[in-house]
Motif scaffolding. Structure first.
Motif, short mmCIF file in Angstrom:
data_model
loop_
_atom_site.label_atom_id
_atom_site.label_comp_id
_atom_site.label_asym_id
_atom_site.label_seq_id
_atom_site.Cartn_x
_atom_site.Cartn_y
_atom_site.Cartn_z
N PRO A 21 -16.78 12.73 -24.53
CA PRO A 21 -17.04 14.14 -24.86
C PRO A 21 -17.88 14.84 -23.80
O PRO A 21 -18.65 14.20 -23.07
CB PRO A 21 -17.78 14.06 -26.20
CG PRO A 21 -17.51 12.69 -26.72
CD PRO A 21 -17.33 11.82 -25.54
N ALA A 63 -9.48 11.53 -32.27
CA ALA A 63 -9.44 12.91 -31.79
C ALA A 63 -8.09 13.51 -32.10
O ALA A 63 -7.07 12.81 -32.19
CB ALA A 63 -9.70 12.94 -30.29
N LEU A 74 -12.51 9.89 -29.30
CA LEU A 74 -13.73 10.34 -28.63
C LEU A 74 -14.66 9.15 -28.49
O LEU A 74 -14.92 8.44 -29.46
CB LEU A 74 -14.41 11.43 -29.45
CG LEU A 74 -13.70 12.78 -29.55
CD1 LEU A 74 -14.48 13.72 -30.45
CD2 LEU A 74 -13.52 13.41 -28.17
N TYR A 195 -21.35 15.10 -32.40
CA TYR A 195 -22.56 15.45 -31.67
C TYR A 195 -23.80 14.99 -32.44
O TYR A 195 -24.75 14.46 -31.86
CB TYR A 195 -22.63 16.95 -31.42
CG TYR A 195 -23.82 17.35 -30.58
CD1 TYR A 195 -23.85 17.07 -29.21
CD2 TYR A 195 -24.92 17.96 -31.15
CE1 TYR A 195 -24.94 17.42 -28.45
CE2 TYR A 195 -26.02 18.30 -30.39
CZ TYR A 195 -26.02 18.03 -29.03
OH TYR A 195 -27.12 18.37 -28.27
#
Length: 656
Positions: A21, A63, A74, A195
């Motif tokens: 990423p 993904a 990812l 994230y």
């Protein structure tokens, strides 16, 4: 979230792609991490029993991709090590492309690319961040020569250089990487925020240490009613005694039966060791042995003065790799299996073995394999003299013979930064003690003194004569030019006669040598080195079956015919040929370390030949000074080998 342990082969096979990423940092591993990975693979290849190497975790997340594209994941965590594995495989593919084309093609099509996918980006099994992508693609396509000065390109060249050394064959290496390197594969669900996961994985909070995990493991297996008593009786005293050293102690405890345990695998190894046995009994053994370890770390806790002194010396030469063996010895001493004199003799043997290897620049990376099984190996030897049984085993484990020890004492740069200063100070102190002076001198306030100083004044240059540069470069940090004094700051760069006057008032026997000296140049330094080397040979005598090969250290007047270096042989006709072939081999196999030679030995190798009297051009475009005596060339080559951490087994010359 799904987690399972898996080998790299099933993880990399098939049409798939791992995408790093954009919020990940770019590739940042350097030589330190590459070297660790390479050493791990070498250890796997040399292991007596088949085993796996745990590389860590790999966190991925499915993904979204177009229907006709490859399955994409990812790569949330683990990108540094996985990227390095891909680069290593690319380097291996290119290394064998001409001699094993089929295997090379298999590596490329199975592990590096999706060969039947035309889409440019989907073609690659790994797609790094944008900052790394161009260089990575260049490497995978085999166009390394156009790669930029990027860490990925440096990683590729690092592994190509290692392959040239021929330590391990390609098929074995490919199998080790794909079938014996394992990771914990953690696959996140689609509704997880990648994230947020990345942030939590890399949070600044203090993670559980391995000793925390081990404590939890024990107390999960012990009934709750016993927790308080067991904790206060065994775990807490051990934790208080060893503090931050607790994990390393447990690692060494696990290794005392001969197995090697990596620092990041202590918890897993402990779980395996306890197995189905009684956890309380195992914890009792661990707690008992911790008192021995505490004395190894802090000899001041040892009540016996002679043992205390022996352990202090062991710590000064930093041989903590011997701790698993010494734990066994302490336990045998405590149980009466060996007596006090045998323990002292054994510790002295470890010192002898380590000092000789230090002087002879034998790499320390093998000590982790030598010491853990030493106790059981020695016990199996015939006879009932345990110290002699230890010597019998160690003499076959890279133990330098007298001729190598003596040659290195005359030529090696023993003084240097860090642990080299501590070790040469111990050597000089031991030489002083060998004189048997009845009025002992405290060494606490003494420092290592260079008689010919580290910064030469005009006086010293004139005193040393026309060849002062050679004398300075080759003899400054050698044994013959070193002594002990409390006047180090005062003496500094003073001329020899000023220094001699200070030495005349010294209470050290080692300094009485200088009283009758009227000069201090090459001849005097070499003569003193011979005397001190003979004393070292008697202090740390060879405990094997072979005796010293006499006089082979003096090469003056000899004609070399064969140079052996790193398993290669070269036909040579002069010592100049020896120098040229030695430096060319270093330039080819260790280009990074050749840069160290350019920095540290400008008198002998340089990119600018103008200042030299006679030169030979090397394969990398640099120049070597060859207007040198046979003895100077031998001494310089030995110091080159020291930089490369090689021994006489890796570099030797046959001469007549």
């Amino acid at each position: 979230m799904k987690a399972n342990e898996t080998k790299l082969q099933p993880l990399l096979e098939g049409e798939k792609q791992f995408v790093v990423p954009m919020f990940q940092r770019s590739y940042s591993w350097t030589k330190k991490e590459w070297e660790t990975l390479w050493n791990d693979l070498i250890e796997l290849s040399e292991s007596d029993m088949e085993r796996d190497h745990f590389m860590g975790s790999m966190v991925t997340m499915p993904a979204h991709s177009v229907p006709e594209g490859v399955t994409k994941y990812l790569l949330i965590d683990g990108q540094q090590r996985i990227t390095t594995v891909f680069v290593l495989l690319a380097a291996l593919r290119d290394h064998i492309s001409s001699e094993a084309a089929k295997l090379s093609e298999q590596i490329h099509n199975t592990f590096l690319v999706n060969p039947y996918i035309d889409n440019e980006n989907d073609h690659y099994k790994l797609l790094p961040t944008q900052a790394d992508r161009m260089d990575y693609k260049t490497i995978i396509e085999g166009n390394i020569e156009i790669a930029s000065n990027h860490l990925l390109a440096h990683a590729y060249q690092f592994f190509r250089t290692k392959f040239k050394r021929g330590v391990i064959d390609a098929q074995t290496l490919k199998s080790l990487i794909t079938q014996h390197v394992s990771v914990v594969s953690i696959v996140l669900e689609n509704d997880d925020n990648p994230y947020s996961v990345f942030e939590s994985l890399n949070a600044k909070g203090m993670p559980l240490s391995q000793s925390d995990l081990i404590r939890n493991f024990f107390f999960m297996k012990i009934h709750v009613d016993q927790h308080e008593n067991i904790h206060s009786s065994y775990w807490r005293p051990m934790e208080d005694e060893l503090s931050s050293n607790l994990t390393e102690y447990i690692r060494h405890f696990l290794m005392k039966d001969g197995t090697f345990v990596r620092t990041n695998e202590v918890y897993l190894a402990l779980k395996d060791a306890v197995g189905a046995s009684d956890p309380i009994e195992y914890l009792k053994m661990l707690a008992k042995s911790s008192s021995y370890y505490s004395r190894l770390l802090d000899p001041g806790k040892e009540g016996d003065s002679e043992l205390r002194k022996a352990l202090i010396r062991i710590n000064r030469i930093e041989v903590n790799t011997a701790y698993p063996f010494l734990l066994n010895c302490y336990n045998a001493y405590d149980s009466g299996t060996i007596n006090r004199d045998e323990l002292l003799n054994t510790i002295a043997t470890i010192e002898n073995f380590t000092i000789r290897r230090f002087v002879c620049a034998v790499p320390t990376n093998q000590l982790n394999k030598i010491f853990p099984p030493l106790f059981s190996q020695a016990i199996k030897e015939s006879g009932d003299n345990f110290p002699q049984q230890v010597k019998t085993v160690l003499q076959k484990r890279g133990y330098p013979k007298d001729h190598e020890f003596r040659t290195r004492l005359l030529s090696t740069k023993l003084y240097g930064s860090g642990d080299r200063q501590r070790k040469i100070k111990l050597i000089l102190e031991t030489i002083e003690e060998s004189f048997g002076h009845k009025e002992t001198v405290s060494f606490d306030d003494l420092q290592v003194e260079h008689v010919m100083p580290q910064t030469l004044t005009d006086w010293w240059q004139n005193h040393l004569g026309e060849d002062w540069e050679n004398t300075y470069d080759l003899l400054l940090h050698t044994l013959g030019n070193l002594t002990l004094t409390a006047y180090n700051p005062e003496l500094s760069n003073e001329d020899f006669f000023t220094k001699r006057s200070k030495f005349q008032n010294s209470h050290l026997e080692i300094n009485k040598y200088f009283i009758d000296q009227n000069s201090w140049s090459k001849k005097e330094i070499e003569h003193r080195a011979l005397e001190l080397a003979d004393r070292c040979l008697s202090i740390w005598p060879y405990f094997g079956d072979e005796t010293m090969i006499s006089d082979n250290f003096d090469v003056t007047g000899t004609v070399p015919n064969t140079l052996w270096i790193l398993g290669q042989s070269f036909s040579v006709h002069s010592w100049r040929d020896v120098l040229e072939n030695t430096l060319n081999t270093v330039a080819e196999l260790e280009p990074d370390r050749f840069e160290i030679l350019l920095r540290d030995f400008p008198r002998f190798v340089s990119r600018d030949p103008i200042k030299y009297k006679a030169t030979r051009k090397l394969i990398n475009g640099t120049y070597a000074e060859v207007n040198l005596s046979a003895a100077s060339i031998q001494r310089f080559c030995i110091q080159v080998m020291d930089v490369l951490e090689l021994t006489s087994e890796d570099w030797r010359v046959e001469a007549t």
